[in-house]
Scaffold this motif. Structure first.
Motif, PDB file in Angstrom:
ATOM      1  N   ALA A 123       0.838  -1.198   0.000  1.00 40.45           N
ATOM      2  CA  ALA A 123       0.000   0.000   0.000  1.00 40.45           C
ATOM      3  C   ALA A 123       0.876   1.252   0.000  1.00 40.45           C
ATOM      4  O   ALA A 123       2.000   1.240   0.483  1.00 40.45           O
ATOM      5  CB  ALA A 123      -0.916  -0.001   1.217  1.00 40.45           C
ATOM      6  N   THR A 124       0.348   2.325  -0.537  1.00 41.26           N
ATOM      7  CA  THR A 124       1.069   3.593  -0.573  1.00 41.26           C
ATOM      8  C   THR A 124       0.996   4.263   0.801  1.00 41.26           C
ATOM      9  O   THR A 124      -0.095   4.552   1.287  1.00 41.26           O
ATOM     10  CB  THR A 124       0.444   4.526  -1.636  1.00 41.26           C
ATOM     11  N   PRO A 125       2.158   4.515   1.429  1.00 41.36           N
ATOM     12  CA  PRO A 125       2.151   5.156   2.757  1.00 41.36           C
ATOM     13  C   PRO A 125       1.499   6.543   2.712  1.00 41.36           C
ATOM     14  O   PRO A 125       1.724   7.318   1.782  1.00 41.36           O
ATOM     15  CB  PRO A 125       3.638   5.273   3.112  1.00 41.36           C
ATOM     16  N   GLY A 126       0.677   6.835   3.693  1.00 37.72           N
ATOM     17  CA  GLY A 126       0.057   8.143   3.819  1.00 37.72           C
ATOM     18  C   GLY A 126      -1.118   8.398   2.895  1.00 37.72           C
ATOM     19  O   GLY A 126      -1.708   9.474   2.929  1.00 37.72           O
ATOM     20  N   LEU A 127      -1.476   7.427   2.080  1.00 35.98           N
ATOM     21  CA  LEU A 127      -2.594   7.607   1.157  1.00 35.98           C
ATOM     22  C   LEU A 127      -3.898   7.728   1.938  1.00 35.98           C
ATOM     23  O   LEU A 127      -4.155   6.964   2.859  1.00 35.98           O
ATOM     24  CB  LEU A 127      -2.680   6.415   0.200  1.00 35.98           C
ATOM     25  N   ALA A 128      -4.708   8.703   1.581  1.00 32.28           N
ATOM     26  CA  ALA A 128      -6.013   8.897   2.209  1.00 32.28           C
ATOM     27  C   ALA A 128      -7.068   8.936   1.116  1.00 32.28           C
ATOM     28  O   ALA A 128      -6.794   9.401   0.010  1.00 32.28           O
ATOM     29  CB  ALA A 128      -6.035  10.182   3.020  1.00 32.28           C
ATOM     30  N   SER A 129      -8.237   8.444   1.423  1.00 27.71           N
ATOM     31  CA  SER A 129      -9.328   8.431   0.463  1.00 27.71           C
ATOM     32  C   SER A 129     -10.296   9.565   0.760  1.00 27.71           C
ATOM     33  O   SER A 129     -10.553   9.889   1.921  1.00 27.71           O
ATOM     34  CB  SER A 129     -10.077   7.099   0.524  1.00 27.71           C
ATOM     35  N   ASP A 130     -10.848  10.145  -0.297  1.00 26.66           N
ATOM     36  CA  ASP A 130     -11.875  11.163  -0.116  1.00 26.66           C
ATOM     37  C   ASP A 130     -13.272  10.568  -0.279  1.00 26.66           C
ATOM     38  O   ASP A 130     -14.267  11.278  -0.279  1.00 26.66           O
ATOM     39  CB  ASP A 130     -11.675  12.324  -1.092  1.00 26.66           C
ATOM     40  N   ARG A 131     -13.339   9.249  -0.398  1.00 29.03           N
ATOM     41  CA  ARG A 131     -14.628   8.574  -0.569  1.00 29.03           C
ATOM     42  C   ARG A 131     -15.260   8.261   0.786  1.00 29.03           C
ATOM     43  O   ARG A 131     -14.578   8.071   1.779  1.00 29.03           O
ATOM     44  CB  ARG A 131     -14.433   7.278  -1.347  1.00 29.03           C
ATOM     45  N   ASP A 132     -16.571   8.209   0.795  1.00 28.24           N
ATOM     46  CA  ASP A 132     -17.300   7.829   1.999  1.00 28.24           C
ATOM     47  C   ASP A 132     -17.515   6.321   1.984  1.00 28.24           C
ATOM     48  O   ASP A 132     -18.233   5.802   1.125  1.00 28.24           O
ATOM     49  CB  ASP A 132     -18.663   8.534   2.061  1.00 28.24           C
ATOM     50  N   TYR A 133     -16.875   5.634   2.916  1.00 30.37           N
ATOM     51  CA  TYR A 133     -17.011   4.197   3.030  1.00 30.37           C
ATOM     52  C   TYR A 133     -17.811   3.852   4.276  1.00 30.37           C
ATOM     53  O   TYR A 133     -17.931   4.654   5.190  1.00 30.37           O
ATOM     54  CB  TYR A 133     -15.636   3.529   3.115  1.00 30.37           C
ATOM     55  N   CYS A 191     -23.028  -6.373  -0.754  1.00 35.12           N
ATOM     56  CA  CYS A 191     -23.140  -6.418  -2.217  1.00 35.12           C
ATOM     57  C   CYS A 191     -23.407  -5.032  -2.805  1.00 35.12           C
ATOM     58  O   CYS A 191     -23.084  -4.777  -3.966  1.00 35.12           O
ATOM     59  CB  CYS A 191     -24.253  -7.376  -2.643  1.00 35.12           C
ATOM     60  N   ASN A 192     -23.979  -4.140  -2.016  1.00 35.14           N
ATOM     61  CA  ASN A 192     -24.276  -2.777  -2.460  1.00 35.14           C
ATOM     62  C   ASN A 192     -23.184  -1.783  -2.087  1.00 35.14           C
ATOM     63  O   ASN A 192     -23.298  -0.605  -2.394  1.00 35.14           O
ATOM     64  CB  ASN A 192     -25.605  -2.308  -1.856  1.00 35.14           C
ATOM     65  N   ALA A 193     -22.160  -2.236  -1.396  1.00 36.85           N
ATOM     66  CA  ALA A 193     -21.115  -1.339  -0.903  1.00 36.85           C
ATOM     67  C   ALA A 193     -19.968  -1.220  -1.898  1.00 36.85           C
ATOM     68  O   ALA A 193     -19.653  -2.157  -2.622  1.00 36.85           O
ATOM     69  CB  ALA A 193     -20.583  -1.848   0.432  1.00 36.85           C
ATOM     70  N   GLU A 194     -19.340  -0.054  -1.881  1.00 36.48           N
ATOM     71  CA  GLU A 194     -18.162   0.179  -2.717  1.00 36.48           C
ATOM     72  C   GLU A 194     -16.931  -0.363  -1.993  1.00 36.48           C
ATOM     73  O   GLU A 194     -16.669   0.017  -0.850  1.00 36.48           O
ATOM     74  CB  GLU A 194     -17.997   1.676  -2.962  1.00 36.48           C
ATOM     75  N   PRO A 195     -16.161  -1.250  -2.635  1.00 33.17           N
ATOM     76  CA  PRO A 195     -14.939  -1.727  -1.990  1.00 33.17           C
ATOM     77  C   PRO A 195     -13.894  -0.605  -1.927  1.00 33.17           C
ATOM     78  O   PRO A 195     -13.940   0.343  -2.702  1.00 33.17           O
ATOM     79  CB  PRO A 195     -14.475  -2.875  -2.886  1.00 33.17           C
ATOM     80  N   MET A 196     -12.964  -0.728  -1.029  1.00 31.44           N
ATOM     81  CA  MET A 196     -11.943   0.290  -0.793  1.00 31.44           C
ATOM     82  C   MET A 196     -10.759   0.139  -1.755  1.00 31.44           C
ATOM     83  O   MET A 196      -9.596   0.201  -1.340  1.00 31.44           O
ATOM     84  CB  MET A 196     -11.470   0.205   0.651  1.00 31.44           C
ATOM     85  N   ASN A 197     -11.041  -0.039  -3.016  1.00 29.49           N
ATOM     86  CA  ASN A 197      -9.998  -0.317  -3.995  1.00 29.49           C
ATOM     87  C   ASN A 197      -8.977   0.805  -4.126  1.00 29.49           C
ATOM     88  O   ASN A 197      -7.812   0.553  -4.422  1.00 29.49           O
ATOM     89  CB  ASN A 197     -10.614  -0.627  -5.360  1.00 29.49           C
ATOM     90  N   ASP A 198      -9.379   2.059  -3.916  1.00 28.50           N
ATOM     91  CA  ASP A 198      -8.435   3.166  -4.048  1.00 28.50           C
ATOM     92  C   ASP A 198      -7.339   3.117  -2.984  1.00 28.50           C
ATOM     93  O   ASP A 198      -6.258   3.639  -3.176  1.00 28.50           O
ATOM     94  CB  ASP A 198      -9.153   4.514  -4.023  1.00 28.50           C
ATOM     95  N   LEU A 199      -7.616   2.450  -1.874  1.00 24.44           N
ATOM     96  CA  LEU A 199      -6.610   2.316  -0.820  1.00 24.44           C
ATOM     97  C   LEU A 199      -5.716   1.105  -1.020  1.00 24.44           C
ATOM     98  O   LEU A 199      -4.735   0.925  -0.301  1.00 24.44           O
ATOM     99  CB  LEU A 199      -7.296   2.237   0.549  1.00 24.44           C
ATOM    100  N   LEU A 200      -6.066   0.269  -1.964  1.00 23.55           N
ATOM    101  CA  LEU A 200      -5.335  -0.982  -2.192  1.00 23.55           C
ATOM    102  C   LEU A 200      -4.756  -1.077  -3.600  1.00 23.55           C
ATOM    103  O   LEU A 200      -4.487  -2.172  -4.063  1.00 23.55           O
ATOM    104  CB  LEU A 200      -6.287  -2.174  -1.950  1.00 23.55           C
ATOM    105  N   GLU A 201      -4.558   0.044  -4.262  1.00 20.20           N
ATOM    106  CA  GLU A 201      -4.111   0.025  -5.657  1.00 20.20           C
ATOM    107  C   GLU A 201      -2.842  -0.775  -5.879  1.00 20.20           C
ATOM    108  O   GLU A 201      -2.683  -1.444  -6.870  1.00 20.20           O
ATOM    109  CB  GLU A 201      -3.934   1.454  -6.159  1.00 20.20           C
ATOM    110  N   ASP A 202      -1.907  -0.710  -4.918  1.00 19.44           N
ATOM    111  CA  ASP A 202      -0.621  -1.375  -5.091  1.00 19.44           C
ATOM    112  C   ASP A 202      -0.548  -2.741  -4.436  1.00 19.44           C
ATOM    113  O   ASP A 202       0.437  -3.446  -4.545  1.00 19.44           O
ATOM    114  CB  ASP A 202       0.507  -0.493  -4.535  1.00 19.44           C
ATOM    115  N   VAL A 203      -1.592  -3.136  -3.708  1.00 21.72           N
ATOM    116  CA  VAL A 203      -1.584  -4.434  -3.027  1.00 21.72           C
ATOM    117  C   VAL A 203      -1.800  -5.532  -4.067  1.00 21.72           C
ATOM    118  O   VAL A 203      -2.716  -5.485  -4.874  1.00 21.72           O
ATOM    119  CB  VAL A 203      -2.688  -4.503  -1.951  1.00 21.72           C
TER     120      VAL A 203
END
Length: 159
Positions: A112-122, A144-156
């Motif tokens: 994961a990218t250190p210090g990365l923060a999401s602006d999405r509401d999870y 099933c209706n929820a958005e996964p936290m993919n933006d926080l796991l881009e490099d995983v």
């Protein structure tokens, strides 16, 4: 079980491999957090860790919870399961009681990218959906209706 400040009952500090959910006879797999994780733990078995009321900061100060986390995290991060592409999610179940409910969730991974923060509401369902996708599992009910936290796991998982 311990009685929380709000009068609700919640588990004392424990670690539960997710395989326990599938096999009731595996209740012997529920261990105190002092016994887990180990470097020999299978890298493919996800584990849910629930700290006790003091370590979770429900019943004690934030500094006491921080001290526990500081002493416990190296045990996880030194395990084969973590070093072999593991991801640690640290999440809280409530906020400070404001009108704009927000809870902190940290995603810890060597990929994961250190210090990365999401602006999405999870939501907590987003976390569940994320874990289900990482494990290749179908979604359950509201997740099933929820958005996964993919933006926080881009490099995983990428090489």
């Amino acid at each position: 079980m311990t009685l929380g400040a709000s009068g609700t009952r919640r588990p004392s500090s424990l670690c539960v491999p997710f395989t326990v959910v599938l096999v009731l006879a595996a209740c012997g797999s529920v261990t105190p957090s002092t016994a887990a994780p180990t470097s020999s733990a299978p890298a493919t078995v996800p584990t849910l860790m629930v700290p006790n009321g003091c370590n979770s900061m429900h019943d004690c100060t934030v500094s006491e919870g921080d001290a526990w986390l500081e002493s416990f995290m190296p045990r996880i991060m030194d395990s084969d399961a973590y070093r072999d592409g593991g991801v640690i999610f640290i999440t809280f179940d409530e906020d400070g009681g404001g009108d704009d409910t927000r809870v902190a969730t940290l995603v810890v991974s060597e990929g994961a990218t250190p210090g990365l923060a999401s602006d999405r509401d999870y939501t907590h369902y987003s976390l569940l959906r994320t874990v289900q996708e990482l494990l290749g599992l179908p979604c359950l009910a509201e997740s099933c209706n929820a958005e996964p936290m993919n933006d926080l796991l881009e490099d995983v998982g990428s090489d």
